[in-house]
Scaffold this active site. Structure first.
Site, PDB file in Angstrom:
ATOM      1  N   LEU A  67       0.825  -1.219   0.000  1.00  0.00           N
ATOM      2  CA  LEU A  67       0.000   0.000   0.000  1.00  0.00           C
ATOM      3  C   LEU A  67       0.856   1.264   0.000  1.00  0.00           C
ATOM      4  O   LEU A  67       0.340   2.362  -0.166  1.00  0.00           O
ATOM      5  CB  LEU A  67      -0.958   0.000   1.198  1.00  0.00           C
ATOM      6  CG  LEU A  67      -2.089  -1.039   1.155  1.00  0.00           C
ATOM      7  CD1 LEU A  67      -2.933  -0.977   2.423  1.00  0.00           C
ATOM      8  CD2 LEU A  67      -2.977  -0.842  -0.079  1.00  0.00           C
ATOM      9  N   ASP A 156       9.618  -8.693   3.291  1.00  0.00           N
ATOM     10  CA  ASP A 156       9.432  -8.812   1.838  1.00  0.00           C
ATOM     11  C   ASP A 156       9.987  -7.619   1.069  1.00  0.00           C
ATOM     12  O   ASP A 156       9.955  -6.481   1.514  1.00  0.00           O
ATOM     13  CB  ASP A 156       7.953  -8.970   1.490  1.00  0.00           C
ATOM     14  CG  ASP A 156       7.736  -9.020  -0.018  1.00  0.00           C
ATOM     15  OD1 ASP A 156       8.398  -9.835  -0.676  1.00  0.00           O
ATOM     16  OD2 ASP A 156       6.926  -8.226  -0.534  1.00  0.00           O
ATOM     17  N   ASP A 309       0.769  -9.578  -4.904  1.00  0.00           N
ATOM     18  CA  ASP A 309       2.008  -8.784  -4.824  1.00  0.00           C
ATOM     19  C   ASP A 309       1.794  -7.435  -5.520  1.00  0.00           C
ATOM     20  O   ASP A 309       2.663  -6.952  -6.245  1.00  0.00           O
ATOM     21  CB  ASP A 309       3.199  -9.543  -5.432  1.00  0.00           C
ATOM     22  CG  ASP A 309       4.534  -8.866  -5.114  1.00  0.00           C
ATOM     23  OD1 ASP A 309       4.557  -7.899  -4.333  1.00  0.00           O
ATOM     24  OD2 ASP A 309       5.560  -9.317  -5.671  1.00  0.00           O
TER      25      ASP A 309
HETATM   26  O1  DOR Z   1       8.344  -7.064  -7.664  1.00  0.00           O
HETATM   27  C1  DOR Z   1       8.381  -6.813  -6.472  1.00  0.00           C
HETATM   28  N1  DOR Z   1       8.022  -5.609  -5.994  1.00  0.00           N
HETATM   29  N2  DOR Z   1       8.802  -7.758  -5.629  1.00  0.00           N
HETATM   30  C2  DOR Z   1       9.014  -7.506  -4.333  1.00  0.00           C
HETATM   31  O2  DOR Z   1       9.410  -8.399  -3.630  1.00  0.00           O
HETATM   32  C3  DOR Z   1       8.802  -6.145  -3.778  1.00  0.00           C
HETATM   33  C4  DOR Z   1       7.838  -5.401  -4.598  1.00  0.00           C
HETATM   34  C5  DOR Z   1       7.818  -3.924  -4.293  1.00  0.00           C
HETATM   35  O3  DOR Z   1       7.777  -3.539  -3.130  1.00  0.00           O
HETATM   36  O4  DOR Z   1       7.801  -3.116  -5.248  1.00  0.00           O
END
Ligand code: DOR
Length: 434
Positions: A67, A156, A309
């Site tokens: 977010l 993450d 994601d």
């Molecule tokens: O593609 C991604 N974007 N993978 C991730 O692990 C983090 C995420 C991001 O926060 O933009």
């Protein structure tokens, strides 16, 4: 609070083994019953929704959403991100803590809860950092964060690199029965990479990220989950080898679950041939064989959930050359369409499995008391038109960003109404244009 009757839809609720044409009665924000209104006294009804031809599901839950607030409001805010969630049919999202600053304190968790309450959109559950400052050096205050309401832990965007720290994260999370959501990546193997390492990266002359860069870390975390008894949830699994490791670990009784993203069961590394950064994410798009393995994992339940994601990035960032543009794509507003088009329509999975993957199971993993239409449950409900064909136009998205690789695609299946605690929070307005 008004009484709502949702009539004549195909009610699919895997938590109760329901898949039949029926009515759902909602009163005071809770489900009263799934049952034919004609045969039971329902009392006064304030609003009736005709759900003929629609699939009626427990509200969808996306357990992997960025977010961006606080700190990256140019990409997304809690308000815009949760509006995107509603438009995608999600009544609950779990937000990931790689914000600026990262969500690693009680105050930060409370900030999210307050902002979400003010937005008054969908439910926002907080995933807090596993390590302090998301720096991978010291354990975060797991107990305090649980007390503040964190439902899971994750660094993450990055793995927890130190294996000893990872072991302690599992031990602490286990004390509170919380899952650790793992971004699996061996950074020495992926350093400088922009896409999957394979024939296409070789042909394009782009630095690759090998499948082993993900699989080695999945293997480590499975081993640590085994010795600690902790709960490992593998985020965005993208390789056939990763699926095989998870399948074998589950067979041995290790507490591991996994999610797959719609782009990983839809697109391959061939998409990078246009050098479009909207196809750049981490982990990257893999090969056709990997896509097939992800689908097989969803079919046999090795991969419990579908999570997006959702990773918004403002246009000026994604417009950079491929090697400088950030990783990540939008997911919330295309997830249902991609899942129906790629999985349900071709007969790979049925509606009950789809609803389990997008509602019941993510709710269960997060322990959030959602994902069901049992009598007395909070009335979070999604109405999906399974036949609606529509064209993806990110300019019309509720999200603040538009970094979707699916621009111009025609998808089948879309949420037409999203109900949170008995209140209709979203209704599809636009006519289908496909
Ligand atoms: O593609 C991604 N974007 N993978 C991730 O692990 C983090 C995420 C991001 O926060 O933009």
């Amino acid at each position: 609070m008004p009484t709502l009757l949702i009539r004549g839809g195909r009610v699919v609720d895997p938590s109760q083994g329901i898949d039949r044409i029926d009515d759902v009665l909602v009163r005071d924000g809770h489900v009263v019953a799934v049952g034919h209104a004609g045969t039971q006294p329902v009392g006064r009804v304030d609003e009736t929704i005709d759900a003929t031809g629609l699939v009626v599901t427990p509200g969808l839950v996306d357990m992997h959403v960025h977010l961006r607030e606080p700190g990256r409001e140019e990409d997304e805010t809690i308000e815009t991100g949760t509006r995107a969630a509603l438009a995608g049919g999600f009544t609950s999202v779990a937000c990931i803590p790689n914000t600026e600053p990262p969500i690693d304190s009680q105050a930060a968790v409370e900030f999210i809860h307050q902002k979400a309450a003010r937005a008054d959109t969908c439910n926002v559950f907080v995933v807090a950092c596993a390590s302090r400052g998301r720096e991978g050096k010291e354990l975060a205050e797991i107990g305090q964060l649980v007390e503040a309401g964190a439902v899971a832990f994750s660094d993450d965007g990055a793995p927890v690199y130190d294996a000893e720290l990872m072991r302690r994260v599992f031990e602490y999370c286990r004390m509170f029965d919380k899952p650790f959501l793992a971004h699996e990546e061996v950074l020495e193997l992926t350093a400088g990479g922009v896409m999957h390492e394979g024939l296409v990266s070789l042909v394009l002359g782009l630095k690759g990220m090998p499948a082993a860069g993900e699989e080695v870390m999945i293997g480590r975390d499975i081993a640590l989950a085994e010795v600690t008894g902790g709960r490992l949830h593998v985020m965005h699994v993208s390789t056939a080898g990763g699926v095989a490791l998870i399948r074998a670990a589950k067979a041995r009784g290790i507490r591991v679950t996994a999610e797959a993203c719609p782009h990983h069961f839809t697109l391959t590394d061939e998409s990078l041939r246009g050098f479009d950064s909207n196809f750049k994410m981490s982990p990257p798009l893999r090969t056709a064989a990997d896509v097939e393995a992800i689908i097989a994992g969803l079919v046999d339940g090795t991969i419990a959930c579908i999570a997006t994601d959702h990773a918004p990035h403002a246009l000026e960032k994604k417009m950079l050359e491929l090697d400088r543009a950030p990783f990540g794509i939008l997911g919330l507003e295309t997830a249902v369409g991609l899942a129906v088009t790629r999985l349900v329509e071709p007969g790979r999975i049925g509606w009950p499995r789809l609803v389990a993957a997008m509602s019941t199971l993510p709710a269960e993993i997060l322990g959030i008391n959602r994902g069901t239409l049992r009598p007395g449950a909070v009335a979070d409900i999604t109405l999906i038109d399974p036949l609606l064909s529509w064209r993806v136009d990110p300019r019309a998205f509720a999200s603040k960003s538009s970094n979707s690789p699916f621009h111009g695609w025609t998808l089948q299946g879309r949420a037409v109404a999203t109900i949170v605690a008995g209140r209709v929070k979203y209704r599809l307005q636009e006519p289908a244009v496909a």
